[in-house]
Design a protein around this motif. Structure first.
Motif, PDB file in Angstrom:
ATOM      1  N   ARG A 179       7.296  -4.414 -33.287  1.00 20.83           N
ATOM      2  CA  ARG A 179       7.367  -3.205 -32.473  1.00 20.83           C
ATOM      3  C   ARG A 179       7.497  -1.983 -33.377  1.00 20.83           C
ATOM      4  O   ARG A 179       8.348  -1.952 -34.267  1.00 20.83           O
ATOM      5  N   PRO A 180       6.669  -0.967 -33.163  1.00 21.60           N
ATOM      6  CA  PRO A 180       6.745   0.221 -34.027  1.00 21.60           C
ATOM      7  C   PRO A 180       7.915   1.125 -33.666  1.00 21.60           C
ATOM      8  O   PRO A 180       8.495   1.018 -32.574  1.00 21.60           O
ATOM      9  N   VAL A 181       8.236   2.025 -34.575  1.00 18.67           N
ATOM     10  CA  VAL A 181       9.327   2.973 -34.348  1.00 18.67           C
ATOM     11  C   VAL A 181       9.021   3.860 -33.151  1.00 18.67           C
ATOM     12  O   VAL A 181       9.876   4.121 -32.305  1.00 18.67           O
ATOM     13  N   GLN A 182       7.769   4.325 -33.060  1.00 16.35           N
ATOM     14  CA  GLN A 182       7.376   5.181 -31.946  1.00 16.35           C
ATOM     15  C   GLN A 182       5.972   4.798 -31.493  1.00 16.35           C
ATOM     16  O   GLN A 182       5.058   4.661 -32.318  1.00 16.35           O
ATOM     17  N   TYR A 183       5.813   4.608 -30.207  1.00 19.82           N
ATOM     18  CA  TYR A 183       4.503   4.296 -29.627  1.00 19.82           C
ATOM     19  C   TYR A 183       4.371   5.112 -28.356  1.00 19.82           C
ATOM     20  O   TYR A 183       5.133   4.941 -27.406  1.00 19.82           O
ATOM     21  N   GLU A 184       3.403   6.011 -28.324  1.00 18.68           N
ATOM     22  CA  GLU A 184       3.201   6.868 -27.172  1.00 18.68           C
ATOM     23  C   GLU A 184       1.762   6.743 -26.694  1.00 18.68           C
ATOM     24  O   GLU A 184       0.823   7.101 -27.405  1.00 18.68           O
ATOM     25  N   ALA A 185       1.587   6.171 -25.510  1.00 16.90           N
ATOM     26  CA  ALA A 185       0.250   6.074 -24.917  1.00 16.90           C
ATOM     27  C   ALA A 185      -0.166   7.440 -24.391  1.00 16.90           C
ATOM     28  O   ALA A 185       0.626   8.143 -23.748  1.00 16.90           O
ATOM     29  N   LYS A 186      -1.405   7.827 -24.665  1.00 17.48           N
ATOM     30  CA  LYS A 186      -1.924   9.115 -24.233  1.00 17.48           C
ATOM     31  C   LYS A 186      -2.841   8.931 -23.024  1.00 17.48           C
ATOM     32  O   LYS A 186      -3.479   7.890 -22.854  1.00 17.48           O
ATOM     33  N   LYS A 187      -2.919   9.965 -22.192  1.00 16.33           N
ATOM     34  CA  LYS A 187      -3.825   9.928 -21.056  1.00 16.33           C
ATOM     35  C   LYS A 187      -5.256  10.151 -21.520  1.00 16.33           C
ATOM     36  O   LYS A 187      -5.502  10.762 -22.546  1.00 16.33           O
ATOM     37  N   GLY A 188      -6.181   9.660 -20.756  1.00 18.70           N
ATOM     38  CA  GLY A 188      -7.581   9.909 -21.057  1.00 18.70           C
ATOM     39  C   GLY A 188      -8.231   8.750 -21.785  1.00 18.70           C
ATOM     40  O   GLY A 188      -7.607   7.716 -22.056  1.00 18.70           O
ATOM     41  N   PRO A 189      -9.517   8.921 -22.086  1.00 17.56           N
ATOM     42  CA  PRO A 189     -10.271   7.829 -22.717  1.00 17.56           C
ATOM     43  C   PRO A 189      -9.813   7.572 -24.146  1.00 17.56           C
ATOM     44  O   PRO A 189      -9.240   8.439 -24.805  1.00 17.56           O
ATOM     45  N   GLY A 190     -10.074   6.378 -24.602  1.00 15.93           N
ATOM     46  CA  GLY A 190      -9.748   6.017 -25.968  1.00 15.93           C
ATOM     47  C   GLY A 190     -10.932   6.210 -26.901  1.00 15.93           C
ATOM     48  O   GLY A 190     -11.825   7.032 -26.653  1.00 15.93           O
ATOM     49  N   PHE A 191     -10.957   5.412 -27.942  1.00 13.92           N
ATOM     50  CA  PHE A 191     -11.962   5.527 -29.005  1.00 13.92           C
ATOM     51  C   PHE A 191     -12.932   4.358 -28.888  1.00 13.92           C
ATOM     52  O   PHE A 191     -12.507   3.192 -28.848  1.00 13.92           O
ATOM     53  N   GLU A 192     -14.230   4.657 -28.823  1.00 15.44           N
ATOM     54  CA  GLU A 192     -15.230   3.596 -28.786  1.00 15.44           C
ATOM     55  C   GLU A 192     -15.691   3.274 -30.208  1.00 15.44           C
ATOM     56  O   GLU A 192     -16.242   4.121 -30.907  1.00 15.44           O
ATOM     57  N   LEU A 193     -15.445   2.046 -30.618  1.00 14.39           N
ATOM     58  CA  LEU A 193     -15.860   1.559 -31.933  1.00 14.39           C
ATOM     59  C   LEU A 193     -17.267   0.989 -31.808  1.00 14.39           C
ATOM     60  O   LEU A 193     -17.514   0.085 -31.018  1.00 14.39           O
ATOM     61  N   ASN A 194     -18.201   1.539 -32.580  1.00  9.94           N
ATOM     62  CA  ASN A 194     -19.583   1.069 -32.489  1.00  9.94           C
ATOM     63  C   ASN A 194     -20.311   1.294 -33.804  1.00  9.94           C
ATOM     64  O   ASN A 194     -19.691   1.687 -34.807  1.00  9.94           O
ATOM     65  N   ALA A 195     -21.600   1.082 -33.816  1.00  7.22           N
ATOM     66  CA  ALA A 195     -22.385   1.156 -35.048  1.00  7.22           C
ATOM     67  C   ALA A 195     -22.420   2.546 -35.658  1.00  7.22           C
ATOM     68  O   ALA A 195     -22.697   2.699 -36.857  1.00  7.22           O
ATOM     69  N   SER A 196     -22.140   3.582 -34.865  1.00  3.37           N
ATOM     70  CA  SER A 196     -22.149   4.944 -35.406  1.00  3.37           C
ATOM     71  C   SER A 196     -20.808   5.355 -36.005  1.00  3.37           C
ATOM     72  O   SER A 196     -20.681   6.436 -36.586  1.00  3.37           O
ATOM     73  N   SER A 255       1.368   6.882 -39.900  1.00  2.00           N
ATOM     74  CA  SER A 255       1.137   7.403 -38.556  1.00  2.00           C
ATOM     75  C   SER A 255      -0.298   7.078 -38.178  1.00  2.00           C
ATOM     76  O   SER A 255      -1.193   7.066 -39.033  1.00  2.00           O
ATOM     77  N   LEU A 256      -0.500   6.785 -36.917  1.00  2.00           N
ATOM     78  CA  LEU A 256      -1.813   6.398 -36.406  1.00  2.00           C
ATOM     79  C   LEU A 256      -2.051   7.141 -35.093  1.00  2.00           C
ATOM     80  O   LEU A 256      -1.293   6.976 -34.133  1.00  2.00           O
ATOM     81  N   THR A 257      -3.084   7.977 -35.088  1.00  4.32           N
ATOM     82  CA  THR A 257      -3.429   8.743 -33.895  1.00  4.32           C
ATOM     83  C   THR A 257      -4.846   8.385 -33.461  1.00  4.32           C
ATOM     84  O   THR A 257      -5.785   8.469 -34.272  1.00  4.32           O
ATOM     85  N   ILE A 258      -4.993   7.971 -32.213  1.00  2.14           N
ATOM     86  CA  ILE A 258      -6.303   7.584 -31.684  1.00  2.14           C
ATOM     87  C   ILE A 258      -6.692   8.551 -30.578  1.00  2.14           C
ATOM     88  O   ILE A 258      -5.993   8.665 -29.556  1.00  2.14           O
ATOM     89  N   LYS A 259      -7.799   9.258 -30.804  1.00  5.02           N
ATOM     90  CA  LYS A 259      -8.382  10.167 -29.821  1.00  5.02           C
ATOM     91  C   LYS A 259      -9.798   9.692 -29.514  1.00  5.02           C
ATOM     92  O   LYS A 259     -10.318   8.794 -30.189  1.00  5.02           O
ATOM     93  N   PRO A 260     -10.467  10.304 -28.531  1.00  2.00           N
ATOM     94  CA  PRO A 260     -11.778   9.787 -28.123  1.00  2.00           C
ATOM     95  C   PRO A 260     -12.802   9.637 -29.236  1.00  2.00           C
ATOM     96  O   PRO A 260     -13.552   8.665 -29.243  1.00  2.00           O
ATOM     97  N   ARG A 261     -12.872  10.563 -30.202  1.00  3.62           N
ATOM     98  CA  ARG A 261     -13.878  10.428 -31.261  1.00  3.62           C
ATOM     99  C   ARG A 261     -13.277  10.472 -32.657  1.00  3.62           C
ATOM    100  O   ARG A 261     -13.993  10.597 -33.652  1.00  3.62           O
ATOM    101  N   LEU A 262     -11.957  10.379 -32.728  1.00  2.70           N
ATOM    102  CA  LEU A 262     -11.309  10.478 -34.029  1.00  2.70           C
ATOM    103  C   LEU A 262     -10.056   9.612 -34.080  1.00  2.70           C
ATOM    104  O   LEU A 262      -9.180   9.720 -33.215  1.00  2.70           O
ATOM    105  N   ILE A 263     -10.000   8.772 -35.094  1.00  2.55           N
ATOM    106  CA  ILE A 263      -8.779   8.033 -35.430  1.00  2.55           C
ATOM    107  C   ILE A 263      -8.276   8.576 -36.756  1.00  2.55           C
ATOM    108  O   ILE A 263      -9.027   8.616 -37.744  1.00  2.55           O
ATOM    109  N   THR A 264      -7.021   8.997 -36.784  1.00  4.31           N
ATOM    110  CA  THR A 264      -6.433   9.530 -38.009  1.00  4.31           C
ATOM    111  C   THR A 264      -5.279   8.647 -38.452  1.00  4.31           C
ATOM    112  O   THR A 264      -4.337   8.404 -37.679  1.00  4.31           O
ATOM    113  N   ILE A 265      -5.367   8.171 -39.691  1.00  2.80           N
ATOM    114  CA  ILE A 265      -4.299   7.367 -40.293  1.00  2.80           C
ATOM    115  C   ILE A 265      -3.725   8.164 -41.459  1.00  2.80           C
ATOM    116  O   ILE A 265      -4.464   8.632 -42.326  1.00  2.80           O
TER     117      ILE A 265
END
Length: 701
Positions: A179-196, A255-265
């Motif tokens: 279990r991580p120290v902090q986990y916050e689910a965000k509203k809205g779509p996630g990140f689509e992992l694909n060939a692009s 830290s790990l942030t997942i947005k619709p077109r960007l994942i930032t580590i």
């Protein structure tokens, strides 16, 4: 024929290929072992019947087997004593050796033994018979055995507690373990992992490129998709960016942030980036852990914000490959599972009484002799291994390969060369280490009477220094573990050893503990000469100890002793047997494999372990470096056995070692395990325990 002459013919036997499996006249077992009663004085009575189920007479026969219980009395046959009666290996002969055992005839025995029999793995195992055939040739025949153990007083257990109390509970929002120290689910779509999707790595970020490649390779294996590392993202590309954050407050954190077109580590060290991508993998569907999953073109990752870092710097897992050898593929697979769970220290127990597994150039005999056991070999059968030559070892090239594999997963390997006790394989390989004048009488916990190095001969330190030199060259980590546990009383007796009498007088040594401390001070100097630090089991600091308190100490005997050891001022790894020994049985159910000398340990008990008590001062708590689970292999013969003992207990260990104590909650953990994590393990092919004697991927009881 006496047992000595049997051994004299063994090379002819193997050359002629005469060792074979039992050829039965019927379908019944050749040996039947039956518990009659467990007595109030912690002894037991049992019957044992041996039948000749072959088609030829057993002339001058001897029945051989392994049994971890001392036999105090035997009727109906006699135990062969002498130098070959050592450890758990027994040889039993007829009371009338001149009379052959004819086909269909039985020998009925009754024995009185020490310590209760409770579980199936308590039973004797590895039965075979040696005898002369009609032509006078030595034959070996492995035997079918029936040995149920159940005294009718043990509770039966339907399953581990995670499968009973909580199976119907809600699916937790946090899918990660640990279990991580902090986990916050965000509203809205996630990140689509694909060939692009592309990976962009900050050039200043240490280890970020390695973590990116690791993730790309994992995706390629899971869905045939390999992400490219680029300096600049193409237009409309979805991006996974790994950036250096020198100000991140904790080592190994991210830290790990997942947005619709960007994942930032973001992280400040290689471990942080690696653990971030391990968390990213856990956010993918469980099927992505399969070895050959169906091809998939896309996958969705949820929109989340995670901040995470470990509770302890040392999060370890120990594996004993000396008692029963595990191939390189199994070791690497375990390293993969450790990395999945953010464990970072692999304690590799490479030597013990029953086997030496590490090739040493200076002493090839160590693996020529010490890596194998079998009937007629210097190392007799043990732990049910049977008559045939059994064992294995790792070449130095294989060791370097495993070290590199572990490094890619942010795992440091701590090799263990156990000494001065638990050294029988070493002594059988290098007889020059045996003092012919030493008549000390002792018996180890495992019933060996010849398994302790001499602390009184200069050649001992010369050989160990040469071995430690090669070990230090193979393993780049800071520590070499030198054992130090379970040195039996009676060793190095000055009244029975002229060399020890002379040494003790010269050095002013009075007791066995003084001798152990003298031995380890010399070994410590050798380890440090080769650029390493010394580690050992808690016995290593007993007696006079070490003034600088610079020995990494593994506190294993009991959780009740932890506070005392921590207060001594040494750096301490917590691995108490009553909570973190994963070779112990999960429950009292007689179907449950494993030992129970320190109690039984289910997954909930592992999770309940909090470490040292609240009574410790803040200063003393700083001595605690971390936690480790231990997998001893006396009852582990296959990969399935390994999986069963380790999982899901290792998962609980991972969380209590990584997750802050204030965030630990059994019900929440069990729900995450049940709903999110067990499907990952199943996809990976882990045969985790479901109920007594039953693994996932096997039929239910």
């Amino acid at each position: 024929m006496k047992i000595a002459s049997l051994l004299g013919l063994i090379s002819l036997c193997w050359a002629a290929g005469t060792a074979n499996a039992e050829t039965a006249q019927g379908s019944g077992p050749a040996v039947s072992f039956q518990l009659l009663e467990n007595k109030p004085d912690d002894t037991f009575r049992a019957s044992m019947k041996f039948e000749n189920t072959s088609t030829e007479p057993y002339k001058d026969w001897t029945l051989h087997f392994s049994f971890v219980r001392p036999i105090l009395k035997l009727s109906g046959a006699r135990i062969v004593e002498g130098k070959d009666r050592n450890g758990d290996f027994y040889s039993v002969r007829s009371t009338d050796p001149a009379k052959p055992l004819l086909p269909g005839q039985k020998v009925e025995m009754e024995l009185l033994g020490k310590w209760f029999l409770k579980h199936g793995t308590d039973a004797p195992a590895g039965f075979f018979v040696s005898y002369q055939d009609a032509a006078g040739r030595l034959q070996l025949r492995e035997l079918k055995v029936e040995a149920p153990i159940d005294d009718g007083k043990r509770p039966t257990v339907a399953s581990d507690r995670i499968f009973t109390r909580l199976a119907a509970g809600p699916k937790p929002a946090v899918p990660l373990i640990p279990r991580p120290v902090q986990y916050e689910a965000k509203k809205g779509p996630g990140f689509e992992l694909n060939a692009s999707t592309v990976l962009i790595v900050d050039g200043k970020a240490p280890g970020a490129a390695d973590a990116a490649r690791f993730f790309s390779n994992a995706l390629h294996a899971a869905m045939g998709l390999r992400l490219n590392l680029v300096e600049k993202a193409p237009a409309k590309a979805a991006v996974i960016r790994l950036a250096h954050d020198a100000k991140f407050p904790e080592a190994e954190g991210y830290s790990l942030t997942i947005k619709p077109r960007l994942i930032t580590i973001k992280a400040k060290d290689p471990a942080g980036f690696h653990y971030a991508v391990q968390s990213l993998r856990q956010l993918l569907p469980a099927a992505f852990y399969q070895e050959n999953p169906p091809p998939q073109k896309t996958a969705m990752l949820p929109a989340v914000q995670i901040t995470d870092y470990p509770r302890f710097a040392w999060r370890g897992l120990h594996l004993d490959v000396a008692r029963n050898f595990r191939p390189i593929a199994d070791v690497k697979r375990l390293l993969d599972l450790m990395a999945m769970h953010k464990l970072n220290q692999f304690h590799w127990h490479l030597t013990d009484d029953e086997g030496w597994r590490l090739a040493i150039r200076a002493y090839p005999q160590l693996t020529d002799v010490g890596a194998f056991r079998g009937f007629g070999l210097p190392l007799a059968p043990a732990l049910g291994s049977g008559p045939e030559k059994q064992g294995g070892f790792y070449t130095q090239a294989e060791i370097r390969d495993v070290v590199a594999y572990a490094k890619e997963r942010q795992i440091t390997i701590i090799p263990e060369i156990d000494m001065p006790g638990h050294a029988r394989a070493l002594l059988k390989s290098l007889p020059q280490l045996v003092d012919p004048e030493d008549e000390s009488v002792y018996e180890s916990v495992q019933a060996y009477r010849d398994n302790v190095l001499s602390a009184c001969m200069p050649v001992t330190y010369e050989v160990m220094d040469n071995i430690l030199k090669e070990v230090s060259e193979l393993f780049p980590g800071p520590y070499i573990h030198v054992g130090g546990d379970e040195v039996p009383e009676g060793v190095w007796n000055p009244e029975r050893s002229p060399k020890c009498k002379k040494l003790m007088a010269a050095e002013g040594l009075k007791t066995k503990l003084d001798m152990e401390n003298y031995f380890f001070k010399r070994i410590k100097a050798s380890v440090e000469k080769h650029g390493k630090k010394i580690a050992g089991w808690e016995e290593i600091i007993a007696g006079p100890g070490f003034p600088n308190r610079d020995v990494l100490t593994f506190a294993w005997k009991s959780s009740k002793e932890i506070d005392r050891i921590v207060r001594l001022g040494y750096p301490v790894i917590l691995n108490p047997a009553d909570h973190l020994y994963f070779d112990l049985a999960y429950s009292e159910d007689p179907r449950e494999p494993g030992y129970y000398w320190a109690g039984t340990i289910d997954t909930a008990k592992v999770y309940s372990y909090k470490g040292a008590s609240a009574d410790l001062s803040a200063r003393d708590r700083k001595n605690i470096r971390g936690m480790q689970g231990n997998l001893w292999s006396e009852t582990i013969w296959t990969r399935q056995d390994l999986d069963y003992r380790a999982f899901p207990r290792v998962v609980a260990l991972a969380e209590i070692a990584w997750t802050a104590e204030r965030l630990q909650n059994w019900d929440n953990f069990a729900q995450r395990l049940q709903h999110w994590h067990l499907p990952r393990l199943q996809a990976y092919g882990v045969q985790y325990r479901v109920g007594p004697g039953t693994s996932q991927l096997t039929s239910q009881p």
